[in-house]
Design a protein around this motif. Sequence first.
Motif, PDB file in Angstrom:
ATOM      1  N   THR A   5      63.305  90.424  67.763  1.00  0.00           N
ATOM      2  CA  THR A   5      63.330  89.058  68.268  1.00  0.00           C
ATOM      3  C   THR A   5      62.115  88.827  69.144  1.00  0.00           C
ATOM      4  OG1 THR A   5      64.608  89.682  70.222  1.00  0.00           O
ATOM      5  CG2 THR A   5      65.860  88.941  68.294  1.00  0.00           C
ATOM      6  N   SER A  30      64.344  77.295  63.812  1.00  0.00           N
ATOM      7  CA  SER A  30      65.683  76.969  64.300  1.00  0.00           C
ATOM      8  C   SER A  30      65.703  77.074  65.813  1.00  0.00           C
ATOM      9  CB  SER A  30      66.712  77.943  63.728  1.00  0.00           C
ATOM     10  OG  SER A  30      66.747  77.845  62.324  1.00  0.00           O
ATOM     11  N   VAL A  32      67.084  78.064  69.306  1.00  0.00           N
ATOM     12  CA  VAL A  32      67.941  79.186  69.669  1.00  0.00           C
ATOM     13  C   VAL A  32      69.387  78.738  69.866  1.00  0.00           C
ATOM     14  CG1 VAL A  32      67.457  79.042  72.146  1.00  0.00           C
ATOM     15  CG2 VAL A  32      68.134  81.231  71.144  1.00  0.00           C
ATOM     16  N   THR A  33      69.574  77.513  70.298  1.00  0.00           N
ATOM     17  CA  THR A  33      70.928  77.029  70.596  1.00  0.00           C
ATOM     18  C   THR A  33      71.786  76.844  69.351  1.00  0.00           C
ATOM     19  OG1 THR A  33      70.020  74.783  70.679  1.00  0.00           O
ATOM     20  CG2 THR A  33      70.306  75.945  72.786  1.00  0.00           C
ATOM     21  N   ILE A  34      71.205  76.964  68.174  1.00  0.00           N
ATOM     22  CA  ILE A  34      72.014  76.899  66.946  1.00  0.00           C
ATOM     23  C   ILE A  34      72.991  78.078  66.901  1.00  0.00           C
ATOM     24  CG2 ILE A  34      70.510  78.181  65.369  1.00  0.00           C
ATOM     25  CD1 ILE A  34      71.018  75.937  63.308  1.00  0.00           C
ATOM     26  N   TRP A  35      72.634  79.173  67.587  1.00  0.00           N
ATOM     27  CA  TRP A  35      73.489  80.370  67.613  1.00  0.00           C
ATOM     28  C   TRP A  35      74.289  80.484  68.904  1.00  0.00           C
ATOM     29  CZ3 TRP A  35      68.180  81.075  66.269  1.00  0.00           C
ATOM     30  CH2 TRP A  35      67.973  81.123  64.890  1.00  0.00           C
ATOM     31  N   GLY A  36      73.940  79.695  69.917  1.00  0.00           N
ATOM     32  CA  GLY A  36      74.641  79.756  71.196  1.00  0.00           C
ATOM     33  C   GLY A  36      73.677  79.579  72.350  1.00  0.00           C
ATOM     34  N   VAL A  41      72.586  84.698  73.062  1.00  0.00           N
ATOM     35  CA  VAL A  41      71.939  85.119  71.814  1.00  0.00           C
ATOM     36  C   VAL A  41      71.165  86.408  72.049  1.00  0.00           C
ATOM     37  CG1 VAL A  41      70.230  84.500  70.066  1.00  0.00           C
ATOM     38  CG2 VAL A  41      71.822  82.760  70.933  1.00  0.00           C
ATOM     39  N   CYS A  81      64.032  84.528  66.167  1.00  0.00           N
ATOM     40  CA  CYS A  81      64.344  85.617  65.234  1.00  0.00           C
ATOM     41  C   CYS A  81      63.754  85.481  63.832  1.00  0.00           C
ATOM     42  CB  CYS A  81      65.849  85.812  65.135  1.00  0.00           C
ATOM     43  SG  CYS A  81      66.699  84.422  64.395  1.00  0.00           S
TER      44      CYS A  81
END
Length: 105
Positions: A5, A30, A32-36, A41, A81
């Motif tokens: 990462t 993307s 980062v907030t797409i994963w949390g 993350v 990532c």
Amino acid sequence: MSYATYFPDNVKLTGEESDMKHFAGCNYASPVTIWGKPEGVRKGVQVHNRILKKLVAANRVLFLDMKNRMPKDSTLFCDVCHVSEPGAQHFAHEIVQFIIRQKAL
């Protein structure tokens, strides 16, 4: 293989478009907030990598520590990532060199 990462130093990622100035400027990225939450993350990936290393140790399989092989360089990552074109080239080179070093073929 561990997960590589890139979280920019001293930057509080928010998921806003302004975050992208810290990365390679890819056409597709993307937030980062797409994963949390960014800190969640980062911690989640760290936990994931720790679990992978334990599994590798317990099962004695080949393991490429990509986390430590990918430079922390903004030009290599589209977001935290996903790799850019130069990042993909570096990533592929690391895999090839690992195969050669391990005489896996």
